[in-house]
Scaffold this motif. Structure first.
Motif, PDB file in Angstrom:
ATOM      1  N   VAL A  73       0.864  -1.182   0.000  1.00  0.00           N
ATOM      2  CA  VAL A  73       0.000   0.000   0.000  1.00  0.00           C
ATOM      3  C   VAL A  73       0.904   1.235   0.000  1.00  0.00           C
ATOM      4  O   VAL A  73       1.759   1.372   0.872  1.00  0.00           O
ATOM      5  CB  VAL A  73      -0.895   0.007   1.261  1.00  0.00           C
ATOM      6  CG1 VAL A  73      -1.723   1.277   1.331  1.00  0.00           C
ATOM      7  CG2 VAL A  73      -1.797  -1.222   1.271  1.00  0.00           C
ATOM      8  N   SER A  78       6.435   8.753   1.294  1.00  0.00           N
ATOM      9  CA  SER A  78       7.442   9.604   1.948  1.00  0.00           C
ATOM     10  C   SER A  78       8.159   8.873   3.070  1.00  0.00           C
ATOM     11  O   SER A  78       8.930   9.475   3.809  1.00  0.00           O
ATOM     12  CB  SER A  78       6.795  10.885   2.481  1.00  0.00           C
ATOM     13  OG  SER A  78       5.873  10.580   3.507  1.00  0.00           O
ATOM     14  N   SER A 148       0.582  10.844   4.017  1.00  0.00           N
ATOM     15  CA  SER A 148      -0.879  10.791   4.019  1.00  0.00           C
ATOM     16  C   SER A 148      -1.360  10.388   5.402  1.00  0.00           C
ATOM     17  O   SER A 148      -0.586   9.869   6.222  1.00  0.00           O
ATOM     18  CB  SER A 148      -1.351   9.740   3.007  1.00  0.00           C
ATOM     19  OG  SER A 148      -0.946   8.450   3.440  1.00  0.00           O
ATOM     20  N   GLY A 158       4.693  11.621  13.710  1.00  0.00           N
ATOM     21  CA  GLY A 158       4.574  12.685  14.699  1.00  0.00           C
ATOM     22  C   GLY A 158       5.732  13.657  14.618  1.00  0.00           C
ATOM     23  O   GLY A 158       6.617  13.514  13.779  1.00  0.00           O
ATOM     24  N   ARG A 231      11.342  23.567   9.986  1.00  0.00           N
ATOM     25  CA  ARG A 231      11.658  22.470   9.055  1.00  0.00           C
ATOM     26  C   ARG A 231      12.630  22.946   7.978  1.00  0.00           C
ATOM     27  O   ARG A 231      13.584  22.260   7.657  1.00  0.00           O
ATOM     28  CB  ARG A 231      10.381  21.962   8.388  1.00  0.00           C
ATOM     29  CG  ARG A 231       9.422  21.342   9.349  1.00  0.00           C
ATOM     30  CD  ARG A 231       9.275  19.883   9.109  1.00  0.00           C
ATOM     31  NE  ARG A 231       8.668  19.246  10.253  1.00  0.00           N
ATOM     32  CZ  ARG A 231       8.669  17.954  10.483  1.00  0.00           C
ATOM     33  NH1 ARG A 231       9.261  17.138   9.654  1.00  0.00           N
ATOM     34  NH2 ARG A 231       8.102  17.438  11.535  1.00  0.00           N
TER      35      ARG A 231
HETATM   36  C1  LIG Z   1      11.118  15.637   4.377  1.00  0.00           C
HETATM   37  C2  LIG Z   1      10.416  14.610   5.216  1.00  0.00           C
HETATM   38  C3  LIG Z   1      10.130  14.901   6.529  1.00  0.00           C
HETATM   39  C4  LIG Z   1       9.510  13.962   7.338  1.00  0.00           C
HETATM   40  N1  LIG Z   1       9.231  14.280   8.631  1.00  0.00           N
HETATM   41  C5  LIG Z   1       8.613  13.397   9.408  1.00  0.00           C
HETATM   42  C6  LIG Z   1       8.293  13.720  10.762  1.00  0.00           C
HETATM   43  O1  LIG Z   1       8.559  14.801  11.257  1.00  0.00           O
HETATM   44  N2  LIG Z   1       7.667  12.798  11.499  1.00  0.00           N
HETATM   45  C7  LIG Z   1       7.329  11.573  11.002  1.00  0.00           C
HETATM   46  O2  LIG Z   1       6.739  10.770  11.735  1.00  0.00           O
HETATM   47  N3  LIG Z   1       7.615  11.246   9.735  1.00  0.00           N
HETATM   48  C8  LIG Z   1       8.244  12.110   8.925  1.00  0.00           C
HETATM   49  N4  LIG Z   1       8.517  11.778   7.636  1.00  0.00           N
HETATM   50  C9  LIG Z   1       8.167  10.427   7.143  1.00  0.00           C
HETATM   51  C10 LIG Z   1       6.772  10.304   6.517  1.00  0.00           C
HETATM   52  O3  LIG Z   1       6.344  11.519   5.949  1.00  0.00           O
HETATM   53  C11 LIG Z   1       5.733   9.795   7.501  1.00  0.00           C
HETATM   54  O4  LIG Z   1       6.091   8.555   8.046  1.00  0.00           O
HETATM   55  C12 LIG Z   1       4.356   9.663   6.820  1.00  0.00           C
HETATM   56  O5  LIG Z   1       3.373   9.438   7.775  1.00  0.00           O
HETATM   57  C13 LIG Z   1       4.311   8.539   5.816  1.00  0.00           C
HETATM   58  O6  LIG Z   1       3.112   8.671   5.096  1.00  0.00           O
HETATM   59  P1  LIG Z   1       3.032   8.221   3.568  1.00  0.00           P
HETATM   60  O7  LIG Z   1       1.642   8.378   3.123  1.00  0.00           O
HETATM   61  O8  LIG Z   1       4.064   8.907   2.790  1.00  0.00           O
HETATM   62  O9  LIG Z   1       3.394   6.679   3.731  1.00  0.00           O
HETATM   63  P2  LIG Z   1       4.176   5.792   2.699  1.00  0.00           P
HETATM   64  O10 LIG Z   1       5.600   6.169   2.669  1.00  0.00           O
HETATM   65  O11 LIG Z   1       3.453   5.733   1.420  1.00  0.00           O
HETATM   66  O12 LIG Z   1       4.053   4.400   3.432  1.00  0.00           O
HETATM   67  C14 LIG Z   1       4.608   4.215   4.713  1.00  0.00           C
HETATM   68  C15 LIG Z   1       3.974   2.956   5.304  1.00  0.00           C
HETATM   69  O13 LIG Z   1       2.598   3.203   5.502  1.00  0.00           O
HETATM   70  C16 LIG Z   1       1.813   2.281   4.742  1.00  0.00           C
HETATM   71  N5  LIG Z   1       0.647   3.006   4.231  1.00  0.00           N
HETATM   72  C17 LIG Z   1       0.609   4.114   3.459  1.00  0.00           C
HETATM   73  N6  LIG Z   1      -0.661   4.490   3.238  1.00  0.00           N
HETATM   74  C18 LIG Z   1      -1.442   3.600   3.890  1.00  0.00           C
HETATM   75  C19 LIG Z   1      -2.850   3.419   4.047  1.00  0.00           C
HETATM   76  N7  LIG Z   1      -3.753   4.246   3.481  1.00  0.00           N
HETATM   77  N8  LIG Z   1      -3.283   2.376   4.772  1.00  0.00           N
HETATM   78  C20 LIG Z   1      -2.403   1.520   5.362  1.00  0.00           C
HETATM   79  N9  LIG Z   1      -1.075   1.624   5.246  1.00  0.00           N
HETATM   80  C21 LIG Z   1      -0.598   2.661   4.519  1.00  0.00           C
HETATM   81  C22 LIG Z   1       2.727   1.786   3.646  1.00  0.00           C
HETATM   82  O14 LIG Z   1       2.348   0.495   3.200  1.00  0.00           O
HETATM   83  C23 LIG Z   1       4.055   1.767   4.359  1.00  0.00           C
HETATM   84  O15 LIG Z   1       4.186   0.608   5.123  1.00  0.00           O
HETATM   85  C24 LIG Z   1       9.158  12.699   6.798  1.00  0.00           C
HETATM   86  C25 LIG Z   1       9.421  12.416   5.473  1.00  0.00           C
HETATM   87  C26 LIG Z   1      10.044  13.364   4.674  1.00  0.00           C
HETATM   88  C27 LIG Z   1      10.324  13.043   3.239  1.00  0.00           C
END
Ligand SMILES: Cc1cc2nc3c(=O)[nH]c(=O)nc-3n(C[C@H](O)[C@H](O)[C@H](O)COP(=O)(O)OP(=O)(O)OC[C@H]3O[C@@H](n4cnc5c(N)ncnc54)[C@H](O)[C@@H]3O)c2cc1C
Length: 490
Positions: A73, A78, A148, A158, A231
């Motif tokens: 998924v 990110s 997301s 967080g 940030r």
């Molecule tokens: C510049 C930068 C700064 C960041 N700062 C932070 C921060 O301050 N704090 C922090 O916690 N993280 C941070 N992150 C990491 C990231 O943004 C978070 O972990 C975010 O919540 C991941 O969401 P995503 O939709 O991109 O997940 P993805 O990268 O698409 O997926 C991450 C995991 O979640 C699962 N997933 C995604 N969508 C779903 C869904 N709808 N249902 C079930 N599972 C799902 C995926 O299968 C995977 O296992 C940062 C990243 C970047 C690039």
């Protein structure tokens, strides 16, 4: 969180063929996953489906029932790094159907904590800004996290002193292996620092957050601006997935500081390097290789262990990497925590949701839910308290959970693990000895989030009888039918 493993037997081209057939024109083959991730490196997925409706999810479910293949998924990508050899299963991305926000109006909920609903695809910055605009507080930290809501739930994302667990009330989930949709409470999710019990089969469709109202004169905008400024000053742009390693002791020992102390800022292997701006970020070059990113991770991890004795755990999702083919990376690849006790418990909770209309209480030890052990004690409640309980059940505020005519009530203090004897009280007559037994656990404390590995046993140390507080838990001893009832204050 586990890397999608190789299926029990290697996936064959016939498997892909068969899955593609079931998925019809929804499925595309050999789709590069790099554009779906912030790292923008890595190979292709054997199959890709862009989900536009619940029907699409059901279709994927059908394909998975027929073909034993891994599923991935993707939210905003990110927090993941896809291997250069790609992903041999089916990757899912999500369309507008999970991109909605339902925010309360202040006048609708005077004096109560407002509940806000976010679809799984909504980005955290949008969710944070929209919430503030509506006068809500609690999600400001999300303005700088490019993920997301779905990904944030799974990762318990967080920052700035908060996280999803702080305000998450419940989530709506679709189970890809079972083809069913259901609601889970926060306690069910095994949320921990940057992780949860959710696996690749759980799609977060939406999340309900309990936020607060901004106080008079506080627009909230100042906080958003401050977070964005922080940030920009402290984190690099470019191709990365945020912090690569989980802080080994959250709030006390930061992975970034340990890496920094090893003098690894700017450390480079091939097309990847530790950021000069933030030591826990690893940047990939344009057209870089994910192999190089993992190589940097492995070396950083080795040096931190040598110098500080901390085994760093990957915070980012490592997709499609084969530890056997890359033994030099085995440690870093296995540092993603694997199927946990919390995941097993989550699946058991889901099973129970499916097998009965009501849902089990995640804060109750599994031994109790499975019926193998019933931690009870002779209730030493005062007659007044018992009267209150009787009155509460006789009112039956839940509209059916309590059935006073047929039930005995066992008052449980979970701090007593061995069963010595139980106090059984017919809620209507006060007599003991009727046929069906209900167990009432009286305390709000049991509703707190529990430790992943040692759920309620340790928490129960603090439990005390407080039957007129707010809530009681009820379940049938034989049917194990656990429900939640509000006690109405007399
Ligand atoms: C510049 C930068 C700064 C960041 N700062 C932070 C921060 O301050 N704090 C922090 O916690 N993280 C941070 N992150 C990491 C990231 O943004 C978070 O972990 C975010 O919540 C991941 O969401 P995503 O939709 O991109 O997940 P993805 O990268 O698409 O997926 C991450 C995991 O979640 C699962 N997933 C995604 N969508 C779903 C869904 N709808 N249902 C079930 N599972 C799902 C995926 O299968 C995977 O296992 C940062 C990243 C970047 C690039």
């Amino acid at each position: 969180m586990s890397t999608p493993r190789a299926a029990k037997r290697p996936i064959t081209s016939e498997d892909i063929e068969r899955a593609a057939e079931i998925l019809g024109d929804k499925a595309r083959r050999d789709v590069s996953l790099a554009p779906f991730t912030t790292y923008r490196v890595g190979g292709s997925a054997a199959l890709h489906v862009h989900i536009s409706s619940m029907e699409d999810l059901h279709q994927v479910s059908e394909a998975l029932a027929e073909v034993d293949m891994d599923v991935l998924v993707i939210g905003r990508g990110s927090n993941m790094l896809v291997s250069d050899s790609g992903f041999s299963g089916v990757a899912l991305t999500f369309g507008a159907f999970a991109d909605y926000i339902d925010l309360p109006q202040k006048d609708d909920y005077p004096g109560t904590a407002p509940l806000a609903l976010f679809g799984g695809s909504v980005t955290l910055p949008v969710a944070a800004r929209q919430s503030v605009k509506r006068g809500l507080t609690g999600l400001e930290w999300g303005v700088g996290v490019p993920g997301s809501i779905g990904g944030a739930v799974r990762m318990n994302a967080g920052g700035h002193g908060s996280d999803m667990a702080s305000s998450l009330e419940s989530v709506r989930v679709f189970h890809l292996r079972k083809g069913r949709e259901f609601e889970l409470e926060t306690d069910d999710l095994g949320l921990r620092f940057r992780g949860s019990a959710l696996t690749d089969h759980h799609v977060v469709l939406s999340a309900t957050l309990r936020l607060g109202w901004l106080s008079e004169g506080d627009s909230g905008e100042g906080r958003l601006t401050e977070i964005v400024r922080w940030r920009r000053e402290n984190q690099p742009g470019g191709q990365n997935a945020g912090s690569v390693f989980v802080n080994p002791v959250p709030g006390e020992v930061s992975a970034g500081a340990l890496i920094d102390e090893c003098g690894l800022r700017g450390f480079r292997i091939g097309t990847a390097q530790v950021s000069e701006k933030h030591a826990n970020f690893i940047q990939a070059d344009e057209s870089g290789l994910s192999h190089d990113v993992v190589a940097v991770m492995a070396e950083v991890r080795r040096r931190v262990y040598e110098q500080h004795g901390h085994q760093l755990r990957s915070e980012i999702r490592l997709v499609g990497f084969d530890a056997e083919a890359n033994p030099q990376f085995a440690d870093v690849l296995s540092s993603e925590s694997d199927t946990s006790v919390a995941t097993i418990r989550l699946e058991q909770i889901i099973e129970r949701i499916f097998s009965s209309e009501s849902r089990p209480d995640a804060s109750i030890p599994m031994s109790v839910l499975s019926g193998s052990q019933l931690p009870s004690q002779e209730a030493d409640l005062s007659p007044e308290v018992l009267d209150e309980l009787r009155e509460a059940f006789a009112k039956d505020p839940t509209g059916g959970i309590a059935q006073p005519e047929t039930s005995r009530v066992v008052i449980v203090d979970p701090s007593i693990v061995e069963i010595e004897s139980v106090e059984e009280v017919d809620v209507t007559t006060g007599e003991t000895g009727s046929s069906s037994t209900r167990v009432v656990i009286v305390d709000e404390d049991l509703r707190q989030s529990t430790d992943d590995d040692f759920p309620a046993d340790t928490q129960s140390q603090t439990v005390h009888h407080a039957p007129t507080s707010t809530r009681v838990r009820i379940f049938d001893e034989d049917g194990l039918d656990v429900s939640l009832a509000e006690i109405v204050e007399p």
